[in-house]
Design a protein around this motif. Structure first.
Motif, mmCIF file in Angstrom:
data_model
loop_
_atom_site.group_PDB
_atom_site.id
_atom_site.type_symbol
_atom_site.label_atom_id
_atom_site.label_comp_id
_atom_site.label_asym_id
_atom_site.label_seq_id
_atom_site.Cartn_x
_atom_site.Cartn_y
_atom_site.Cartn_z
ATOM 1 N N GLU A 97 0.812 -1.220 0.000
ATOM 2 C CA GLU A 97 0.000 0.000 0.000
ATOM 3 C C GLU A 97 0.842 1.266 0.000
ATOM 4 O OE1 GLU A 97 -2.393 -0.558 3.438
ATOM 5 O OE2 GLU A 97 -3.491 -2.268 2.597
ATOM 6 N N ASN A 98 2.164 1.097 -0.079
ATOM 7 C CA ASN A 98 3.091 2.225 -0.183
ATOM 8 C C ASN A 98 2.969 3.182 0.998
ATOM 9 O OD1 ASN A 98 5.209 3.516 -1.441
ATOM 10 N ND2 ASN A 98 3.889 4.816 -2.704
ATOM 11 N N ARG A 99 2.844 2.617 2.190
ATOM 12 C CA ARG A 99 2.796 3.428 3.410
ATOM 13 C C ARG A 99 3.910 3.051 4.386
ATOM 14 N NH1 ARG A 99 -0.261 0.767 7.483
ATOM 15 N NH2 ARG A 99 -1.340 -1.120 6.763
ATOM 16 N N ALA A 100 4.919 2.354 3.858
ATOM 17 C CA ALA A 100 6.107 2.037 4.644
ATOM 18 C C ALA A 100 7.320 2.558 3.895
ATOM 19 C CB ALA A 100 6.233 0.530 4.864
ATOM 20 N N GLY A 238 -3.339 -1.549 12.173
ATOM 21 C CA GLY A 238 -3.419 -0.129 11.859
ATOM 22 C C GLY A 238 -2.528 0.776 12.688
ATOM 23 N N PHE A 239 -1.456 0.228 13.246
ATOM 24 C CA PHE A 239 -0.526 1.037 14.023
ATOM 25 C C PHE A 239 0.409 1.821 13.104
ATOM 26 C CE2 PHE A 239 -1.662 -1.640 17.588
ATOM 27 C CZ PHE A 239 -1.451 -0.832 18.685
ATOM 28 N N GLU A 240 0.691 3.042 13.505
ATOM 29 C CA GLU A 240 1.824 3.774 12.947
ATOM 30 C C GLU A 240 2.991 3.547 13.898
ATOM 31 O OE1 GLU A 240 0.041 7.636 10.755
ATOM 32 O OE2 GLU A 240 -0.129 7.653 12.943
ATOM 33 N N PHE A 241 4.176 3.384 13.364
ATOM 34 C CA PHE A 241 5.315 3.184 14.256
ATOM 35 C C PHE A 241 6.629 3.503 13.576
ATOM 36 C CE2 PHE A 241 4.397 -1.117 12.500
ATOM 37 C CZ PHE A 241 5.621 -1.439 11.932
ATOM 38 N N VAL A 262 12.863 2.866 9.941
ATOM 39 C CA VAL A 262 11.664 2.486 9.188
ATOM 40 C C VAL A 262 10.468 3.262 9.733
ATOM 41 C CG1 VAL A 262 10.076 0.576 8.667
ATOM 42 C CG2 VAL A 262 12.556 0.197 8.661
ATOM 43 N N VAL A 263 9.659 3.745 8.820
ATOM 44 C CA VAL A 263 8.436 4.471 9.173
ATOM 45 C C VAL A 263 7.247 3.746 8.564
ATOM 46 C CG1 VAL A 263 7.193 6.661 9.082
ATOM 47 C CG2 VAL A 263 9.705 6.651 9.120
ATOM 48 N N VAL A 264 6.277 3.396 9.389
ATOM 49 C CA VAL A 264 5.014 2.844 8.895
ATOM 50 C C VAL A 264 3.923 3.833 9.261
ATOM 51 C CG1 VAL A 264 3.317 0.994 9.110
ATOM 52 C CG2 VAL A 264 5.757 0.438 9.039
ATOM 53 N N ALA A 265 3.203 4.320 8.258
ATOM 54 C CA ALA A 265 2.151 5.327 8.447
ATOM 55 C C ALA A 265 0.805 4.761 8.004
ATOM 56 C CB ALA A 265 2.490 6.594 7.672
ATOM 57 N N CYS A 273 5.205 13.001 4.125
ATOM 58 C CA CYS A 273 5.423 14.170 4.986
ATOM 59 C C CYS A 273 6.432 13.852 6.092
ATOM 60 C CB CYS A 273 4.098 14.623 5.598
ATOM 61 S SG CYS A 273 2.946 15.356 4.405
ATOM 62 N N VAL A 274 6.283 12.684 6.711
ATOM 63 C CA VAL A 274 7.205 12.291 7.778
ATOM 64 C C VAL A 274 8.620 12.158 7.239
ATOM 65 C CG1 VAL A 274 7.804 10.478 9.429
ATOM 66 C CG2 VAL A 274 5.411 11.166 9.138
ATOM 67 N N LEU A 275 8.756 11.475 6.096
ATOM 68 C CA LEU A 275 10.086 11.264 5.510
ATOM 69 C C LEU A 275 10.746 12.593 5.134
ATOM 70 C CD1 LEU A 275 9.525 8.119 3.248
ATOM 71 C CD2 LEU A 275 10.659 8.223 5.474
ATOM 72 N N SER A 276 9.936 13.552 4.679
ATOM 73 C CA SER A 276 10.507 14.852 4.292
ATOM 74 C C SER A 276 11.100 15.561 5.507
ATOM 75 C CB SER A 276 9.429 15.724 3.634
ATOM 76 O OG SER A 276 8.452 16.143 4.578
ATOM 77 N N GLN A 277 10.424 15.467 6.647
ATOM 78 C CA GLN A 277 10.956 16.084 7.865
ATOM 79 C C GLN A 277 12.213 15.358 8.345
ATOM 80 O OE1 GLN A 277 9.940 18.844 9.250
ATOM 81 N NE2 GLN A 277 8.103 19.149 7.990
#
Length: 415
Positions: A97-100, A238-241, A262-265, A273-277
């Motif tokens: 789903e391209n959210r990691a 459905g966790f973000e972590f 690693v970022v899971v959103a 947005c998270v990766l840009s910061q």
């Protein structure tokens, strides 16, 4: 007129666990041993390196097509992709789903630096961090320096001499809402499915943010997928972590500092947005990450034959650790050492508690020149056929010298 120094009021920093290694190196006794190395060791007493890594080092050194330009601030894309698939699985719904996503970091410390900075700035309700005692010295002080209140917890039960993973449930139940829970070495967290479900339910209701730490995937159980399986449950729930993934220890490239945050959103927009910061933070911290270790890892993970060879080398290490633990326990039994030593083989991973108290540890260090931490957590890859008899006999002497059953005096902070 004397020049005033700007360093006049700077005190000496407190001593870290590294002072134990310093004492060992200064010891001139020929029988001295150090059982607290962070890295895996061979029977010859050298840092373990996966055999396939040496092949790749030579290939990379002789590859004329490589250039050594600066990497982008995010790091090597191929390395990030390969690391994500290793951690979450190729068919993870977060990847599909391209959210990691992730950023190539300077080891696990770099990943925690990025994650802590982000949480301090953007998760404004989070003021409290819960972290294991074993991670406090490596990563807890990063959060502390950022202004977080840091609490320690431990899986080790000093009364029962065992790893009690239900302690993690107790931490979550007592934790402050909107806090951050650092969960390390999940391959060694033997919670049942119902316990994990209860843990996740409580974390969701309290909005506790998970920050995983995976320092040695494959070296806990010998199974790469099993060591990180629970991450899939957090994804599906459905966790973000955040997750710090270090790839130095399980490849044997300790000096390269190979890591990824690693970022899971919840969706791709949030991820970007998270990766840009985080990218902006990397430019302030190190601008561009080191590449040699990342090239080695990527080459192995993207080649089926090399990948299989690497997995087999991990399995060999874990099997050898299990064998050494069995031998240590049996030798202590044959020596008639007071106490029950089943806790040694009940633990997984390269490092396990011996369950000795402070006096017994002091006896080993001062009388037998065997250097181990005060909490008696040792690296079992440091034990081999050449030293196992001396070590077990010394443990027996240490226990007998106190004339009491084995007890662990490790402090577990009340939360």
């Amino acid at each position: 007129m004397p020049t005033l120094s700007v360093f006049t009021d700077v005190p000496l920093a407190r001593k870290l666990e590294g002072s134990l290694l310093k004492s060992y190196k200064q010891d001139e006794d020929p029988k001295k041993m150090f059982l607290a190395y962070r890295v895996c060791m061979t029977d010859e007493g050298h840092p373990w390196i996966s055999p396939v890594v040496n092949k790749l080092r030579l290939q990379i050194a002789q590859d004329p097509s490589l250039n050594y330009e600066y990497m982008p601030a995010m790091g090597m894309k191929s390395f990030i992709h390969a690391s994500l698939e290793l951690l979450l699985g190729k068919h993870s719904e977060a990847i599909v789903e391209n959210r990691a996503g992730g950023l190539h970091t300077v080891g696990s410390t770099g990943a925690f630096q990025l994650g802590a900075r982000f949480l301090r700035t953007w998760y404004r309700d989070a003021r409290t961090i819960y972290i294991t005692s074993l991670q406090k010295e490596l990563h807890g002080f990063i959060f502390q320096d950022m202004g977080f209140m840091v609490y320690e917890y431990s899986f080790w039960d000093p009364k029962k001499l065992c790893i009690d993973h239900s302690m993690l449930l107790n931490v979550v139940e007592q934790a402050s809402p909107s806090s951050v829970l650092v969960i390390g070495s999940i391959g060694e967290c033997n919670l049942t499915q119902s316990q994990w479900a209860k843990l996740m339910s409580t974390m969701k209701s309290k909005q506790i943010f998970p920050f995983f730490d995976i320092p040695n995937q494959g070296l806990s159980t010998g199974d790469l997928d099993e060591d990180t399986r629970i991450l899939q449950s957090f994804v599906s729930q459905g966790f973000e972590f955040f997750c710090s993934q270090s790839l130095s220890k399980n490849f044997g490239i300790y000096d390269e500092g190979v890591g990824i945050l690693v970022v899971v959103a919840l969706n791709n927009q949030h991820l970007l947005c998270v990766l840009s910061q985080l990218k902006n933070y990397t430019q302030a911290l190190w601008l561009t990450p080191p590449t040699t270790g990342a090239r080695i890892v990527t080459s192995i993970l993207s080649n089926p034959a090399l990948h299989a060879e690497w997995k087999y080398s991990l399995k060999e290490v874990v099997e050898n650790i299990m064998l050494i633990k069995e031998k240590v326990k049996e030798k202590l039994r044959l020596l008639g050492t007071p106490g029950n030593w089943n806790h040694i083989t009940a633990q997984t991973g390269t490092h396990s508690y011996l369950g000795l108290n402070f006096q017994q540890v002091e006896y080993l260090v001062k009388k037998k020149h065997i250097y181990i931490p005060k909490n008696s957590l040792i690296n079992f890859t440091c034990i081999n056929a050449n030293n196992i008899d001396y070590i077990t006999q010394s443990i027996n002497e240490a226990v007998l010298s106190t004339r009491g059953p084995v007890k662990c005096l490790q402090k577990i902070n009340d939360l």
